[in-house]
Design an enzyme around this catalytic site. Structure first.
Site, mmCIF file in Angstrom:
data_model
loop_
_atom_site.group_PDB
_atom_site.id
_atom_site.type_symbol
_atom_site.label_atom_id
_atom_site.label_comp_id
_atom_site.label_asym_id
_atom_site.label_seq_id
_atom_site.Cartn_x
_atom_site.Cartn_y
_atom_site.Cartn_z
ATOM 1 N N ARG A 1 73.169 48.141 -0.079
ATOM 2 C CA ARG A 1 71.866 47.908 0.548
ATOM 3 C C ARG A 1 70.898 49.019 0.159
ATOM 4 O O ARG A 1 69.771 48.767 -0.240
ATOM 5 C CB ARG A 1 72.031 47.834 2.066
ATOM 6 C CG ARG A 1 72.417 46.470 2.626
ATOM 7 C CD ARG A 1 73.631 45.851 1.965
ATOM 8 N NE ARG A 1 74.017 44.589 2.588
ATOM 9 C CZ ARG A 1 74.983 44.483 3.502
ATOM 10 N NH1 ARG A 1 75.669 45.551 3.896
ATOM 11 N NH2 ARG A 1 75.272 43.299 4.001
ATOM 12 N N ASP B 1 77.093 43.737 -2.887
ATOM 13 C CA ASP B 1 76.639 42.851 -1.821
ATOM 14 C C ASP B 1 75.450 42.064 -2.352
ATOM 15 O O ASP B 1 75.099 42.161 -3.531
ATOM 16 C CB ASP B 1 76.271 43.638 -0.559
ATOM 17 C CG ASP B 1 76.610 42.862 0.708
ATOM 18 O OD1 ASP B 1 76.028 41.777 0.906
ATOM 19 O OD2 ASP B 1 77.458 43.329 1.493
ATOM 20 N N HIS C 1 78.668 37.196 0.272
ATOM 21 C CA HIS C 1 77.915 38.422 -0.043
ATOM 22 C C HIS C 1 77.852 38.671 -1.554
ATOM 23 O O HIS C 1 77.952 39.816 -2.008
ATOM 24 C CB HIS C 1 78.549 39.626 0.664
ATOM 25 C CG HIS C 1 78.359 39.619 2.145
ATOM 26 N ND1 HIS C 1 77.210 40.085 2.745
ATOM 27 C CD2 HIS C 1 79.161 39.199 3.152
ATOM 28 C CE1 HIS C 1 77.322 39.957 4.068
ATOM 29 N NE2 HIS C 1 78.497 39.406 4.338
ATOM 30 N N ASP D 1 84.323 38.435 4.418
ATOM 31 C CA ASP D 1 83.651 38.236 5.702
ATOM 32 C C ASP D 1 82.400 37.375 5.546
ATOM 33 O O ASP D 1 81.852 37.244 4.461
ATOM 34 C CB ASP D 1 83.267 39.584 6.319
ATOM 35 C CG ASP D 1 82.278 40.340 5.451
ATOM 36 O OD1 ASP D 1 82.487 40.381 4.223
ATOM 37 O OD2 ASP D 1 81.294 40.885 5.982
ATOM 38 N N GLU D 2 81.950 36.798 6.649
ATOM 39 C CA GLU D 2 80.651 36.134 6.769
ATOM 40 C C GLU D 2 80.375 35.159 5.611
ATOM 41 O O GLU D 2 79.407 35.287 4.866
ATOM 42 C CB GLU D 2 79.538 37.189 6.866
ATOM 43 C CG GLU D 2 79.677 38.075 8.100
ATOM 44 C CD GLU D 2 78.604 39.131 8.204
ATOM 45 O OE1 GLU D 2 78.301 39.566 9.323
ATOM 46 O OE2 GLU D 2 78.066 39.544 7.150
ATOM 47 N N TRP E 1 86.714 44.302 12.638
ATOM 48 C CA TRP E 1 85.348 44.775 12.913
ATOM 49 C C TRP E 1 84.643 43.964 13.985
ATOM 50 O O TRP E 1 83.716 44.454 14.629
ATOM 51 C CB TRP E 1 84.523 44.752 11.621
ATOM 52 C CG TRP E 1 84.130 43.379 11.139
ATOM 53 C CD1 TRP E 1 84.902 42.516 10.445
ATOM 54 C CD2 TRP E 1 82.863 42.730 11.310
ATOM 55 N NE1 TRP E 1 84.204 41.355 10.164
ATOM 56 C CE2 TRP E 1 82.948 41.464 10.683
ATOM 57 C CE3 TRP E 1 81.660 43.107 11.924
ATOM 58 C CZ2 TRP E 1 81.891 40.562 10.650
ATOM 59 C CZ3 TRP E 1 80.594 42.199 11.905
ATOM 60 C CH2 TRP E 1 80.712 40.951 11.269
ATOM 61 N N TYR F 1 80.646 51.578 14.270
ATOM 62 C CA TYR F 1 79.610 51.335 13.265
ATOM 63 C C TYR F 1 78.602 52.473 13.375
ATOM 64 O O TYR F 1 77.741 52.479 14.250
ATOM 65 C CB TYR F 1 78.943 49.970 13.498
ATOM 66 C CG TYR F 1 79.595 48.852 12.714
ATOM 67 C CD1 TYR F 1 80.986 48.825 12.533
ATOM 68 C CD2 TYR F 1 78.842 47.824 12.164
ATOM 69 C CE1 TYR F 1 81.595 47.804 11.818
ATOM 70 C CE2 TYR F 1 79.449 46.796 11.442
ATOM 71 C CZ TYR F 1 80.819 46.794 11.273
ATOM 72 O OH TYR F 1 81.424 45.784 10.559
ATOM 73 N N ASP G 1 76.166 53.135 11.587
ATOM 74 C CA ASP G 1 74.777 52.789 11.304
ATOM 75 C C ASP G 1 74.061 52.367 12.576
ATOM 76 O O ASP G 1 72.824 52.289 12.593
ATOM 77 C CB ASP G 1 74.692 51.672 10.266
ATOM 78 C CG ASP G 1 75.532 50.467 10.654
ATOM 79 O OD1 ASP G 1 74.960 49.400 10.917
ATOM 80 O OD2 ASP G 1 76.770 50.598 10.690
ATOM 81 N N GLU H 1 71.468 49.133 5.522
ATOM 82 C CA GLU H 1 70.216 48.374 5.548
ATOM 83 C C GLU H 1 69.053 49.241 6.013
ATOM 84 O O GLU H 1 67.939 49.154 5.487
ATOM 85 C CB GLU H 1 70.350 47.163 6.478
ATOM 86 C CG GLU H 1 71.210 46.043 5.925
ATOM 87 C CD GLU H 1 72.648 46.142 6.390
ATOM 88 O OE1 GLU H 1 73.331 45.111 6.420
ATOM 89 O OE2 GLU H 1 73.096 47.264 6.717
#
Length: 767
Positions: free
Chosen positions: A174, A203, A291, A350-351, A417, A444, A446, A485
């Site tokens: 990111r 990503d 991703h 993931d995702e 996670w 996390y 961040d 991010e």
């Protein structure tokens, strides 16, 4: 006589292999993580330029001897002499087959000798980090004026880690981070005995590692025009320069301004070697099948239909139904394995937006042929096939916890996670998988830190409730993740991970959560070393800060400084406080409604968080007259997604219930929802009350029809506070809470007249 007693104690400890499991922390030793066992003695060992470092014949521990010697070279202006012959008054590095733990060591310091014993080079290196922290901070850099001697205290330490996986994760996709920064990061990790660096190399926003077979991955995929994450950072940079986009990663090409960068294979191999010298394993992550936008932009054949765009929540993934996808993946990971010798390779997983797979004829045929029942199982087909490839190369696969959804082999390692899926690590462990704990709360890094962040990390339990002892052994450790991010600069990265990482280091090494106050005191001393290492850590929170303050006649602002030499500076005209702003040296009397902005500054000029303190003069709110109230608060539950609490009023509740606590009910299963708590609180006495609202995601508290705390929006668990002036009796109460998905955190505490925050008594709640 004292020295004889110490010598006798040392002889007993060395001969018996004595180790204390629980102990009283000695405040003289500001070591983080604190050793498993430490026995203090009297006196000091004096190190001079004539002192020798002795290591075993055959070169065992030579790397560790050189790492130790770097600190003496800094202090004395030249390194100590290395020898394989025993010497008097020397630093002896010894092999000890009796030390069972791979990273365990024994350190014995007398007034005449230093003996460091370990079975492995990793154990020897961990001992050297303990010595490093016992030495003065000026051994961290080359001195212009050399030191005549250095001293170490007489002490016996037997030490080993509680967990084998003590990790940190960095997302360099990111926002990109330089090789120079990664070396600094590794050095700080080593100082605190962390041993795994997980690099998220690819990503949607950028591909950061050179792959020679597919050059467009970095020629095109490593660069982008500024995106919405960049613009969000630019807005924040108005108040905080740490949010400025790092200019070293900006280029101008073909009339465009591009952000990005990548690591060559040669650069990364050198970094891997640098980390290995410090016994840190670098684990690469190439995130797939989702991703992958940066890769698909360069090579569209990777998708099922040639499209590359955002779906409902995530970008379109690569296609697991085409052999060309597996050829690409195997070619990429083959080059990755040639760069990274780690036995662990992270595949992400993931995702994943699987909607296009359902439309693909190739996927329909594959699922029918292989007996794949659904799309999660199709994703597992991809993961399991890649794991077999990894295993054929002698490597082990790690994936985010979504990989268990369609079924996985018990040899894959699961990285947990998703805090909102609490049974995921239990399912993985019961399937026989090793598990690494990385839940968003509190790991996390961040997520914006607040005054509770370090405490929450220190008191995190890596072993989930409900596991049998044999299953609990499959929890091999934990890791903090840093997603970038909103981290566009190296200074901001420092701020986000330090000092939180020190709490995680002590948790995973010592596994002792009974000495938090000692840890905080030791941490304060560590800041001096971090200053020398040029780490832009987050300064300690100023105690007792209330964002929304109210008073009836006047108020007083005074601050107890959490660090020596700290200056508190403030403004009243709305401008940011700077190092030349007015200094708060005593008490400031507030007798009118106004806004005060203040921040702490170190003697070196580093600025801490800016506190916006709003003061409002209020009269005591009169109580309401209500008859026939019942215990508890009325709660309305909405199964929908809300960006802000103001949108709740436009929706219809799915159900209502009565609650005598402020917390997300265990019965709530919706991924996104809202709850409103309404009724009255029975205030026991007149006064100004402070309320502390912790939400993930957002919440707004109103008491006596006055907005008391505004913690609205979609964000991680963070505490905000405010005050309200109330008369004794029933006062209107309303709390709106939204959960966007993932956090499920809601807490409300109160205090009065400077008391410690406490839960609101259930007896206060009426409806």
């Amino acid at each position: 006589m004292k020295n004889k007693i110490v010598a006798l104690l040392i002889a007993i400890v060395v001969s018996t292999g004595f180790k204390v499991i629980a102990q009283q922390v000695d405040s003289k030793y500001n070591i983080i993580p604190y050793p498993t066992s430490l026995v203090s003695g009297q006196g000091r060992f004096v190190i001079t330029p004539a002192t020798n470092i002795v290591y075993p014949n055959g070169g065992k521990f030579i790397n560790e001897a050189n790492r130790l010697n770097e600190f003496f070279a800094n202090g004395f202006g030249k390194p100590l002499k290395l020898s394989t012959t025993s010497k008097d008054h020397a630093i002896q590095l010894k092999y000890d087959a009796g030390i069972s733990a791979d990273e365990g060591y024994r350190l014995v310091i007398t007034t005449h000798q230093i003996t460091i014993a370990a079975r492995t080079p990793a154990g020897m290196f961990m001992a050297i980090q303990t010595i490093r922290q016992l030495l003065p901070v000026n051994v961290e850099y080359s001195n212009i004026k050399t030191i005549k001697n250095l001293t170490l205290p007489v002490v016996i330490i037997n030490d080993e880690p509680a967990y084998e996986w003590r990790g940190m994760h960095l997302d360099v996709s990111r926002h990109f981070l330089s090789i120079t920064y990664l070396r600094k990061f590794i050095n700080v990790m080593a100082l605190y005995k962390m041993n795994k660096l997980h690099l998220h190399l690819t990503d949607d926003q950028g591909w950061r590692i050179e792959i020679k077979k597919y050059p467009k991955l970095t020629e095109e995929g490593a660069w982008r025009t500024f995106n919405n994450q960049d613009s969000a950072c630019m807005k924040k940079a108005v108040d905080n320069p740490d949010f400025n986009i790092d200019e070293q990663h900006v280029i101008h090409k073909n009339g465009k301004t591009l952000y990005g960068g990548f690591y060559t294979q040669q650069q990364m191999k050198a970094l891997v070697a640098y980390a290995a010298e410090r016994h840190i394993d670098i684990i690469p992550e190439i995130d797939m099948p989702g991703h992958m936008m940066a890769a698909i932009n360069a090579y569209p054949f990777l998708t099922c239909n040639g499209e590359n765009k955002w779906g409902t929540l995530f970008t379109k993934p690569i296609c697991p139904c085409n052999e060309s996808t597996f050829e690409f993946a195997e070619n990429v990971f083959t080059e990755i394995m040639n760069i990274f010798p780690s036995k662990y390779i992270h595949i992400g997983g993931d995702e994943v937006d699987r909607s296009d797979w359902a439309k693909s004829e190739a996927c329909k045929e594959l699922m029918k042929r292989e007996g794949i029942k659904d799309l999660p199982a199709l994703q597992s087909y991809f993961i399991n096939r890649m794991e077999k490839f990894f295993n054929s190369k002698g490597r082990k696969l790690i994936g985010w916890d979504e990989i268990i959804e369609g079924g996985i082999s018990n040899t894959a390692i699961v990285m947990y996670w998703r805090g909102w899926v609490p049974d995921a690590p239990l399912k993985a462990a019961r399937n026989g998988n090793k598990v690494i704990m990385t839940p968003g709360s509190p790991l996390y890094f961040d997520n914006q830190p607040d005054q509770n962040s370090i405490y929450n990390v220190y008191h995190f339990n890596p072993v989930p409730a409900g596991l049998a002892p044999t299953e609990a052994k499959l929890i091999i450790g934990a890791q903090a993740n840093i997603w970038t991010e909103n981290i566009p600069s190296e200074n901001r990265a420092d701020y986000m991970f330090m000092p939180r990482m020190t709490a995680l280091a002590e948790l995973l090494w010592t596994n002792n959560v009974n000495d938090y106050n000692s840890y905080v005191n030791r941490l304060t001393d560590q800041f001096k070393r971090l200053d020398v290492l040029n780490v832009h850590y987050r300064l300690p929170d100023l105690p007792g800060m209330i964002t929304q303050n109210v008073f009836t006649e006047l108020d007083t602002l005074s601050i107890v400084k959490p660090m020596q030499g700290m200056q508190i500076r403030y403004t009243t005209d709305g401008t940011l406080p700077g190092k030349n702003s007015e200094e708060l040296t005593g008490k400031l009397i507030i007798n009118k409604s106004e806004r005060i902005r203040l921040a702490a500054f170190t003697s070196a000029g580093a600025r801490g968080d800016v506190y916006d303190l709003n003061y409002q003069q209020q009269s005591l709110a009169a109580p309401v007259e209500v008859n026939n109230t019942q215990p508890g608060l009325k709660c309305s539950y909405y199964k929908a997604f809300f960006k802000e609490t103001k949108f709740i009023s436009k929706a219809n509740a799915d159900s209502t219930f009565i609650s005598d606590v402020i917390a997300v009910p265990q019965t709530v299963k919706a991924p996104s929802f809202a709850i409103t708590y309404s009724g009255y609180i029975d205030v026991p006495a007149d006064g100004v009350y402070s309320f502390y609202l912790t939400c993930d995601d957002g919440g707004v508290l109103k008491i006596a029809d006055r907005e008391t705390v505004n913690n609205d929006g979609l964000h991680s668990a963070i505490e905000k506070n405010g005050q309200v002036a109330l008369k004794k009796g029933l006062q209107k109460f309303k709390l709106d809470f939204i959960e966007g998905g993932g956090g499920y955190t809601l807490k409300l505490k109160y205090s009065k007249d400077g008391s410690a925050p406490a839960d609101l008594p259930s007896s206060w709640f009426r409806n």
